[in-house]
Design a protein around this motif. Structure first.
Motif, short mmCIF file in Angstrom:
data_model
loop_
_atom_site.label_atom_id
_atom_site.label_comp_id
_atom_site.label_asym_id
_atom_site.label_seq_id
_atom_site.Cartn_x
_atom_site.Cartn_y
_atom_site.Cartn_z
N THR A 1 -6.84 -14.49 30.99
CA THR A 1 -5.44 -14.55 31.37
C THR A 1 -4.79 -15.86 31.12
O THR A 1 -3.77 -16.05 31.27
CB THR A 1 -5.29 -14.05 32.62
OG1 THR A 1 -5.95 -15.15 33.72
CG2 THR A 1 -5.93 -12.60 32.92
N ALA A 2 -5.71 -16.92 31.13
CA ALA A 2 -5.17 -18.29 31.20
C ALA A 2 -4.27 -18.86 29.97
O ALA A 2 -3.30 -19.22 30.26
CB ALA A 2 -6.42 -19.22 31.69
N TYR A 3 -4.88 -18.55 28.87
CA TYR A 3 -4.28 -19.19 27.65
C TYR A 3 -2.77 -18.50 27.36
O TYR A 3 -1.94 -19.14 27.02
CB TYR A 3 -5.14 -19.43 26.39
CG TYR A 3 -4.59 -19.88 25.32
CD1 TYR A 3 -4.48 -21.28 25.23
CD2 TYR A 3 -3.96 -19.11 24.20
CE1 TYR A 3 -3.88 -21.67 24.17
CE2 TYR A 3 -3.63 -19.68 23.08
CZ TYR A 3 -3.30 -21.02 23.07
OH TYR A 3 -3.06 -21.58 21.76
N PRO A 4 -3.06 -17.12 27.41
CA PRO A 4 -1.52 -16.65 27.01
C PRO A 4 -0.64 -16.98 28.19
O PRO A 4 0.45 -17.22 27.77
CB PRO A 4 -1.94 -15.12 27.21
CG PRO A 4 -3.44 -14.81 26.66
CD PRO A 4 -4.07 -16.11 27.26
N SER A 5 -0.97 -17.10 29.34
CA SER A 5 -0.09 -17.30 30.50
C SER A 5 0.32 -18.77 30.35
O SER A 5 1.66 -19.29 30.58
CB SER A 5 -0.76 -17.54 31.78
OG SER A 5 -1.33 -15.82 32.09
N ALA A 6 -0.27 -19.49 29.97
CA ALA A 6 0.20 -21.05 29.60
C ALA A 6 0.90 -21.01 28.89
O ALA A 6 1.89 -21.77 28.83
CB ALA A 6 -1.03 -21.92 29.36
N ILE A 7 0.78 -20.45 27.51
CA ILE A 7 1.75 -20.38 26.38
C ILE A 7 3.22 -19.99 26.60
O ILE A 7 3.98 -20.63 26.59
CB ILE A 7 1.35 -19.85 25.30
CG1 ILE A 7 -0.11 -20.40 24.48
CG2 ILE A 7 2.18 -19.77 24.24
CD1 ILE A 7 -0.03 -21.92 24.26
N VAL A 8 2.98 -18.83 27.40
CA VAL A 8 4.46 -18.57 27.99
C VAL A 8 5.33 -19.34 28.74
O VAL A 8 6.31 -19.47 28.83
CB VAL A 8 4.04 -16.97 28.79
CG1 VAL A 8 5.54 -16.65 29.42
CG2 VAL A 8 3.40 -15.95 27.81
N MET A 9 4.49 -20.04 29.67
CA MET A 9 4.89 -21.07 30.74
C MET A 9 5.31 -22.36 30.01
O MET A 9 6.10 -23.26 30.64
CB MET A 9 3.78 -21.46 31.86
CG MET A 9 4.12 -20.29 32.99
SD MET A 9 3.43 -20.71 34.34
CE MET A 9 1.77 -19.95 34.22
N VAL A 10 4.79 -22.57 28.94
CA VAL A 10 4.79 -24.11 28.15
C VAL A 10 6.41 -24.43 27.95
O VAL A 10 6.99 -25.45 28.24
CB VAL A 10 4.42 -24.13 26.74
CG1 VAL A 10 5.16 -24.98 25.86
CG2 VAL A 10 3.01 -24.21 26.91
N GLY A 11 7.42 -23.37 27.71
CA GLY A 11 8.86 -23.52 27.39
C GLY A 11 9.36 -24.19 28.80
O GLY A 11 10.16 -25.34 28.88
N ALA A 12 9.22 -23.53 29.84
CA ALA A 12 9.62 -23.70 31.03
C ALA A 12 9.07 -25.08 31.69
O ALA A 12 9.95 -25.79 32.35
CB ALA A 12 9.63 -22.68 32.01
N LEU A 13 7.87 -25.58 31.41
CA LEU A 13 7.30 -26.65 31.65
C LEU A 13 7.84 -27.82 30.97
O LEU A 13 8.06 -28.92 31.50
CB LEU A 13 5.87 -26.54 31.58
CG LEU A 13 5.13 -25.65 32.48
CD1 LEU A 13 3.85 -25.38 32.13
CD2 LEU A 13 4.97 -26.22 34.16
#
Length: 460
Positions: free
Chosen positions: A121-133
């Motif tokens: 779950t971690a890597y896909p979730s991180a990629i989805v959040m990258v823009g907001a971060l």
């Protein structure tokens, strides 16, 4: 208060702390896939296993990771990345707290599969959040991506060392227990500092289930698992039946996805998204070359070079160390020169490093081995971060979860293909002559990666 992801530190910066939590979570998958290698002998003794059986503790993790990444990406896109990340970390923490009490080896393999599903779950979730971060930290997306890449490379490198210490001092049970505090730390950081999920699909459970394309998901996962089982030869004598079943399910998956709305994987859109297809192809081939050396070189050094396993581990450390050091430089280069130039430069380095591996057909001198493993770390760090950024630029925000999941699956496919080819080349003996043939294959695959990289253009 600083808004930078740079080397000045993240301190009280919310975005930096969120990236730290995500990096820790994404590092769990490579950490657990590498440190288990040092526990195989102990597991064989404790459970009374043969060599072929004990490898299932690795196979279960790889199969579940490869099949679970795209599925977790789909869920992150639909229901929110932070929520999915938290659920995944809870699954890992609970599983790892209970795994040391496994009554038999079969239960232990099931626990490893649940660990893989949670860490997936971690890597896909991180990629989805990258823009907001990136927006929250007022930096380019390459900065958080670089941090995540550094964490993954460091975890893969530290795995055997950390695993050796834990197994030596405590036992194989410690390889599971160490994940509990790590997941809790990741959960706290992401819960406190990551931006809240922007939206969540709502509706009746029956409607959500109907729109989830369950048959498409099952066909995709089933085809992937069967093909990988055939490549790994986990059922000797049935390899071709497994491969045929995988191809059949793949055909059914394509048929289903072209007719269902909304599909799990929009093949028409993927067909129109040439940059994304090239990212996938190039990344899979790149990992085929990289893991040729990563898995093939240690065997060569032990069998033909007569080095002890502990010494071989130290000789391989420069590879990961250099890849970690070069990643920040690659991030800055991407910001200055663009993804394509950095990607192509990294692939040229890959071909050069592969060619230099030919020197091992003449000598196993320590200085030469250290220089070559360090040299191979350069393209790994550069190509990995450039490919990550290429993926990010080649997808729309609402597609990044499933796209990132498939991206990770490409890594596993490249690694497994490399292990199969290594088995073929080393079949007649682990020696310098066969290593020379493997170097030729690495150069050939590297040339194909270069062509793919030259063809890639940023999606507009």
């Amino acid at each position: 208060m600083s808004n930078s992801f740079g080397p000045g530190g993240v301190g009280g910066n919310r975005s930096g702390l969120a990236v730290a939590g995500l990096s820790l979570g994404t590092a769990l998958n490579p950490l657990n896939s590498s440190m288990i290698a040092v526990a195989l002998v102990v597991l064989r003794a404790d459970f009374g296993l043969d060599v072929a059986t004990v490898t299932w503790v690795i196979t279960a993790f790889y199969l579940t990771s490869a099949a679970g990444q795209p599925l977790m990406g789909r869920l992150a896109d639909r229901f929110g990345p932070r929520r999915l990340f938290m659920l995944g970390m809870v699954l890992v923490a609970v599983t790892c707290a209970l795994a040391p009490f496994a009554p038999n080896f079969a239960v232990l393999c099931v626990a490893r599969a649940f660990m893989a599903l949670g860490t997936a779950t971690a890597y896909p979730s991180a990629i989805v959040m990258v823009g907001a971060l990136a927006r929250q930290g007022n930096v380019s997306s390459t900065r958080p991506l670089g941090r995540i890449q550094m964490a993954n490379a460091s975890a893969a490198a530290a795995g055997p060392v950390v695993g050796g210490v834990l197994v030596g001092l405590i036992g194989w049970q410690a390889l599971f227990l160490i994940n509990v505090p790590l997941t809790l730390a990741a959960m706290i950081l992401v819960r406190q500092f990551a931006p809240a999920d922007a939206h969540r699909e709502r509706g009746r459970a029956r409607e959500l289930l109907r729109d989830s394309d369950i048959p498409g998901i099952l066909a995709f996962v089933g085809a992937l698992v069967l093909v990988m089982m055939a490549l790994l030869n986990v059922a000797p004598g049935s390899r071709w039946w497994l491969l045929a079943g995988g191809v059949l399910l793949a055909g059914l998956f394509v048929w289903r996805e072209l007719r269902f709305t909304p599909p799990f994987l929009d093949l028409r859109l993927l067909g129109r998204n040439r940059p994304l297809l090239l990212v996938y192809l190039g990344f899979a081939l790149f990992n085929g070359v990289y893991y040729f050396a990563f898995f093939g070189l240690p065997q060569l050094l032990q069998e033909a070079g007569k080095y002890e396993p502990g010494v071989v581990g130290l000789l391989m450390l420069p590879l990961a160390a250099v890849s970690v050091v070069v990643t920040p430089a690659a991030v800055r280069a991407i910001d200055r020169f663009g993804v394509r130039r950095v990607l192509v430069s990294g692939v040229v380095l890959l071909i050069a490093a592969s060619g230099m591996m030919w020197l091992l057909t003449a000598s196993f001198a320590v200085a030469l081995v250290l220089a070559l493993t360090a040299l191979l770390g350069l393209p790994y760090g550069v190509v990995s971060i450039a490919s990550n950024q290429g993926l990010y630029l080649s997808t729309r925000p609402e597609e990044r979860g499933v796209a990132a999941g498939i991206f990770q699956t490409c890594r596993y496919l490249g690694a497994i293909t490399a292990t199969v080819l290594i088995g073929i080349f080393y079949g007649s003996g682990v020696n310098q002559a066969n290593w020379g043939l493997m170097v030729l294959v690495m150069l050939g695959l590297g040339a194909v990666v270069l062509l793919v990289s030259l063809a890639w253009r940023e999606r507009r």
